[in-house]
Design a protein around this motif. Structure first.
Motif, PDB file in Angstrom:
ATOM      1  N   ARG A 176      45.412  45.838  50.921  1.00 15.81           N
ATOM      2  CA  ARG A 176      45.411  45.509  49.265  1.00 15.81           C
ATOM      3  C   ARG A 176      45.917  46.657  48.463  1.00 15.81           C
ATOM      4  O   ARG A 176      45.882  47.717  48.934  1.00 15.81           O
ATOM      5  CB  ARG A 176      44.276  44.979  48.973  1.00 15.81           C
ATOM      6  CG  ARG A 176      43.777  43.757  49.646  1.00 15.81           C
ATOM      7  CD  ARG A 176      42.586  43.144  48.897  1.00 15.81           C
ATOM      8  NE  ARG A 176      41.861  42.159  49.537  1.00 15.81           N
ATOM      9  CZ  ARG A 176      40.919  41.487  49.303  1.00 15.81           C
ATOM     10  NH1 ARG A 176      40.582  41.825  47.898  1.00 15.81           N
ATOM     11  NH2 ARG A 176      40.362  40.666  49.964  1.00 15.81           N
ATOM     12  N   ASN A 177      46.481  46.234  47.402  1.00 12.90           N
ATOM     13  CA  ASN A 177      46.770  47.356  46.337  1.00 12.90           C
ATOM     14  C   ASN A 177      45.549  48.239  45.936  1.00 12.90           C
ATOM     15  O   ASN A 177      44.454  47.117  45.581  1.00 12.90           O
ATOM     16  CB  ASN A 177      47.262  46.772  45.244  1.00 12.90           C
ATOM     17  CG  ASN A 177      48.120  47.868  44.201  1.00 12.90           C
ATOM     18  OD1 ASN A 177      47.075  48.532  43.945  1.00 12.90           O
ATOM     19  ND2 ASN A 177      49.263  47.329  43.924  1.00 12.90           N
ATOM     20  N   PRO A 226      42.959  45.232  43.615  1.00 18.64           N
ATOM     21  CA  PRO A 226      42.621  44.578  44.973  1.00 18.64           C
ATOM     22  C   PRO A 226      42.636  42.923  45.193  1.00 18.64           C
ATOM     23  O   PRO A 226      42.627  42.447  45.998  1.00 18.64           O
ATOM     24  CB  PRO A 226      41.233  45.354  45.493  1.00 18.64           C
ATOM     25  CG  PRO A 226      40.856  45.580  44.110  1.00 18.64           C
ATOM     26  CD  PRO A 226      42.011  45.911  43.258  1.00 18.64           C
ATOM     27  N   LEU A 232      46.617  39.685  45.324  1.00 21.96           N
ATOM     28  CA  LEU A 232      47.210  39.484  46.681  1.00 21.96           C
ATOM     29  C   LEU A 232      48.610  39.589  46.833  1.00 21.96           C
ATOM     30  O   LEU A 232      49.205  39.732  47.623  1.00 21.96           O
ATOM     31  CB  LEU A 232      46.643  38.411  47.423  1.00 21.96           C
ATOM     32  CG  LEU A 232      45.071  38.336  47.620  1.00 21.96           C
ATOM     33  CD1 LEU A 232      44.928  37.038  48.446  1.00 21.96           C
ATOM     34  CD2 LEU A 232      44.731  39.472  48.362  1.00 21.96           C
TER      35      LEU A 232
END
Lengths: 376, 492
Positions: free
Chosen positions: B316-317, B321, B324
């Motif tokens: 995930r970033n 987070p 998505l």
């Protein structure tokens, strides 16, 4: 430093609140040392493996949390802040300390993680804090790593070197295996007798870097011991070649051949340092022992004894006369070529023994006496 | 004047005689009788061997002395040479036949032990196997003995030497050639003799030619003339084609392990100075294995080289987070590799091209950028390479070598990996310390080591591509016949 010395040093460094960093080849017992020290002090041990961490994991993933703040008009407003999830290992620490225990945080493989992970771990080591998580008071940190090319070893470990600033955070303790201590440990740990005898015959093989082959480490002998136990129990169903292959897979071809034929030869243990020097004079029993030994084994045992003697004389100069005299008496029991070979070895490789031996007339006389045999 | 040693030999000869006679007597009654060797005899015999070994402990011979110390010793009456070796139980075993051995003088005893050790050092036990299918045992044995005996003095009278072979088979083989050369020559001679022999046999079978020993003995082995081979368990004289039979008897061990053992024995025996011919034998043994090649190290290094980030869906970033739809990032490995080439050095163009090709092959799986930096005392040219055909011919400025400019360049250009091809002769201390990248030194075959005290990286040698130099050297000139003397360096 050997195991015991490293253990004491680690203890000392920990008690000053600094962070010790154990540097040593794989398989020599760094993790065992951490366990030992935790057990001795009744600390709980929590291990973080640097090589398993990805960037950001130990720091925790960020999420947004809203909280109520006040703006400049004194009105309540909702504000946001990032908070970071706590890594489960850190949570474990919290749980242990909340029960009033002291925790030893063992950070293993600190140079086999990515540089960024190193930076995060360094935050833990240096500031005892990471992304809002604070290490509790009672946490002691111990780090360990393999040597890297930067510090003299070859390129065999895929390591990421630390920069000077990181290096500076630690008290560096380099650890080497010591076969005496390993033997003591092995007897307690129930390592197979044959394996123990093998190491006491070939101490150099305990930790041996084989070029383009597997390395032999104390850990490999532990494994060999258990496969040897199996092999003995099921000798009928396990052929020798299978056992040999298993041993090869632990310590490399050369030592494997040596070990398997050692096990088969059913040798008694070699004449050891204690056998020669434990009494006030050379024990009578040695005489028979020397007679019944083969050349190669006599040579080995003399070399092992000399190695120990060199260290003893260095520490204990007072008694050197006794040691040298006993040594000469012992060497005089040897076949003549071995005796001369060993005397030459003493000259080349054991400077302390040689220095004291030169002062001894019997040593010199014995040397020239030997040559009288082949010259008229 | 009789020495203590000579007396001892005499005594032992008498005792051997007794053993021999008792055996013959026993054999008459019982065909299965075995040779019994009294313990006291074994002890005395080996104490004699100890003295020979002691005499080997001196000066340059001490290599043999130390080597012998690591070997087991055994008495065997069924070998047809004074000594023989094989490999058993993780050790080389030296076998003695007292009947033949005791007839030698001290110097010859030394030589026969040296002879066996030289067989080991030249890896003859391993090499003989390769040729067994195509060549006769006699030829193999003689060729090996020729190689080894060329280096020895004080040989027993029946030793197979180059002169002897040349005389016997009317050959003109040259000294100091490899084993294969002699093997070829001797086999050809033997084949010719055999052809003659066959022709002679057709005329008259009984009138066999006594000059051809080999024929004769192969005959006896198949149950031929009884007077020669009256006894298989006791050999009283030297048979060249049986000399190395014992090698077959070695324990089952693969060649690589055997070679490793040999190397171990050698390294334990190497103390102080050794004769030049031994040194070259040993170095050729070590070269044959070669060390872990530099390109393997490069491969290993590539795994740790890192640079840019790449987008990924597996993570995930980190900042967002919960979203998505945003992709996370992973570290990617784009290598910025600098290959420095020391153009002052003695690396040939072919060597370098070959090496660069290997570099390109290794890095092709990575996202990389390859820069070649040519440098002698300063940087002469820098260019990027995508494939092997981009490599430019070298410019021919050949000054002194300095390593520092390259490291200065690398420090300023965000390099991940520096591979430095050089002959190793430059300054002994870098003025700039490499920062943030790894260094791999590749020393050309002719250079020996890096002049830097601290290398800041692994130092590897380029595989030895031996440049054949056929020009005559003063040391090649024979001064003193085929003796050990011409193996030593000239003191002029």
């Amino acid at each position: 430093m050997n195991f015991a010395d490293t253990l004491k040093s680690v203890d000392l460094v920990l008690s000053t609140g600094e962070v010790p960093l154990i540097v040593g080849e794989s398989g020599i017992g760094k993790t065992a040392l951490a366990k030992e020290i935790a057990q001795q002090n009744h600390w709980s041990l929590i291990v973080i493996n640097g090589n398993l961490l990805k960037e950001g994991e130990i720091g925790g993933l960020p999420t947004i949390e809203s909280y109520v703040g006040v703006n400049d008009k004194e009105a309540q407003v909702e504000k946001k802040a990032t908070v970071y999830a706590v890594h489960h290992k850190l949570r474990e620490i919290d749980e242990e300390t909340s029960q009033g225990k002291i925790v030893l945080l063992f950070i293993d493989e600190i140079n086999r993680c990515e540089h960024t992970v190193q930076q995060e771990l360094m935050n833990l080591v240096l500031n005892r804090e990471i992304n809002g998580y604070k290490l509790p008071e009672g946490v002691k940190i111990l780090a360990a790593m393999n040597p890297s090319s930067k510090y003299g070893s070859d390129f065999d470990y895929q390591v990421v070197d630390m920069d000077a600033a990181q290096e500076n955070r630690f008290v560096w303790l380099s650890m080497e295996p010591d076969y005496h201590q390993w033997l003591d440990w092995a007897i307690d740990a129930g390592i197979e007798q044959k394996v123990i005898e093998f190491i006491s015959t070939f101490p150099d093989y305990l930790h041996k870097i084989n070029e383009d082959d597997l390395r032999a480490t104390p850990r490999s002998y532990e494994r060999i011991s258990s496969s040897y136990k199996m092999y003995q129990e099921k000798k009928s169903s396990i052929p020798r070649s299978v056992f040999l292959n298993v041993v090869k897979g632990n310590v490399g071809r050369l030592i494997a051949e040596e070990l398997v034929s050692f096990v088969e030869a059913d040798h008694r243990s070699l004449i050891a340092y204690q056998d020669v020097f434990s009494e006030n004079s050379l024990p009578e029993s040695i005489r028979d022992k020397v007679k019944n030994e083969s050349h190669t084994r006599l040579y080995l045992s003399a070399k092992n004894i000399l190695k120990d003697l060199e260290a003893t004389i260095l520490y204990d100069r007072e008694d050197s006369k006794f040691y040298i005299e006993t040594l000469i008496e012992f060497l005089n029991l040897y076949p003549v070529d071995l005796k001369i070979g060993l005397m030459k070895d003493i000259k080349n490789s054991y400077p302390e023994v040689y220095k004291h031996a030169l002062e001894n007339e019997a040593f010199i006389a014995s040397y020239f006496e030997a040559y009288r045999l082949i010259r008229s | 004047m009789e020495t203590f040693f000579d007396n001892q030999v005499q005594e032992l000869i008498e005792k051997t005689d007794i053993i021999f006679k008792t055996y013959l007597k026993a054999k008459r009654n019982d065909a299965q009788a075995k040779v019994t060797i009294p313990k006291s005899f074994t002890k005395e015999f080996f104490s004699l061997v100890d003295q020979v070994s002691l005499s080997l402990m001196e000066d340059k011979d001490n290599f043999y002395g130390y080597f012998l110390m690591q070997m087991s010793r055994e008495i065997r009456f069924d070998i047809s040479s004074p000594t023989a070796v094989n490999f058993k139980g993780a050790k080389y075993v030296l076998h003695f036949n007292p009947i033949i051995f005791l007839n030698l003088n001290l110097k010859q005893m030394e030589s026969t032990i040296k002879h066996e050790i030289l067989h080991i050092v030249s890896l003859h036990l391993i090499r003989a196997k390769e040729f067994q299918a195509d060549y006769s045992t006699l030829a193999i044995n003689m060729a090996m003995n020729v190689v080894v005996n060329t280096y020895l003095d004080h040989l027993p009278p029946y030793a197979v030497t180059l002169e002897w072979v040349n005389l016997k088979y009317s050959l003109k083989l040259l000294p100091f050639k490899p084993f294969e050369y002699y093997l070829e020559g001797i086999q050809t001679a033997l084949d010719l003799l055999e052809a003659d022999e066959d022709a002679a046999d057709e005329r008259d079978t009984d009138d066999s030619d006594d000059t051809d020993d080999s024929k004769d003995k192969t005959g006896t082995a198949n149950g031929g003339t009884p007077d020669r081979d009256q006894d298989e368990t006791i050999e009283t004289e030297y048979h060249p084609e049986k000399a190395h039979d014992l090698w077959e008897d070695s324990s089952d061990i693969d060649e690589k392990t055997l070679q490793k053992f040999t190397e171990k024995f050698i390294s334990h025996a190497q103390k102080g100075s050794i004769p030049n011919y031994l040194e070259s034998m040993i170095s050729s043994l070590k070269n044959s294995r070669g060390e872990l090649p530099w390109n393997l190290y490069l491969k290993k290094l590539m795994g740790t080289v890192e640079s840019h980030k790449k987008k990924t869906i597996t993570r995930r970033n980190r900042r967002q987070p919960d979203r998505l739809d945003l992709r996370g990032q992973l570290r990617s490995h784009k290598a910025n590799i600098v290959v420095a080439l020391d153009i002052s050095g003695s690396i040939s163009d072919q060597e370098f091209h070959q090496a660069i090709k290997e570099v390109l092959d290794i890095v092709k799986n990575y996202n990389h950028e390859l820069t070649i930096v040519e440098c002698d005392s300063e940087i002469r040219r820098v260019y990027n390479v995508k494939s092997a055909k981009d490599i430019n011919d070298r410019i021919n400025i050949r000054g002194g070598t300095r390593f520092t400019p390259v490291f200065e360049y690398a420090n300023h250009h965000k390099v991940n990996l520096l591979v430095y091809f050089t002959d190793g002769k430059g300054e002994d201390k870098l003025l700039t310390i490499p920062k943030g990248y790894k260094t791999l030194w590749v020393i050309s075959g002719r250079g020996d080591k890096l002049s830097l005290k601290e290398a800041y990286g692994a130092v590897k040698k380029l595989k030895n591509i031996v440049a054949n130099d056929d020009s005559l050297n003063i040391n090649d000139v024979k001064r003193d016949g085929f003796s050990m003397n011409d193996q030593e360096g000239m003191h002029v």
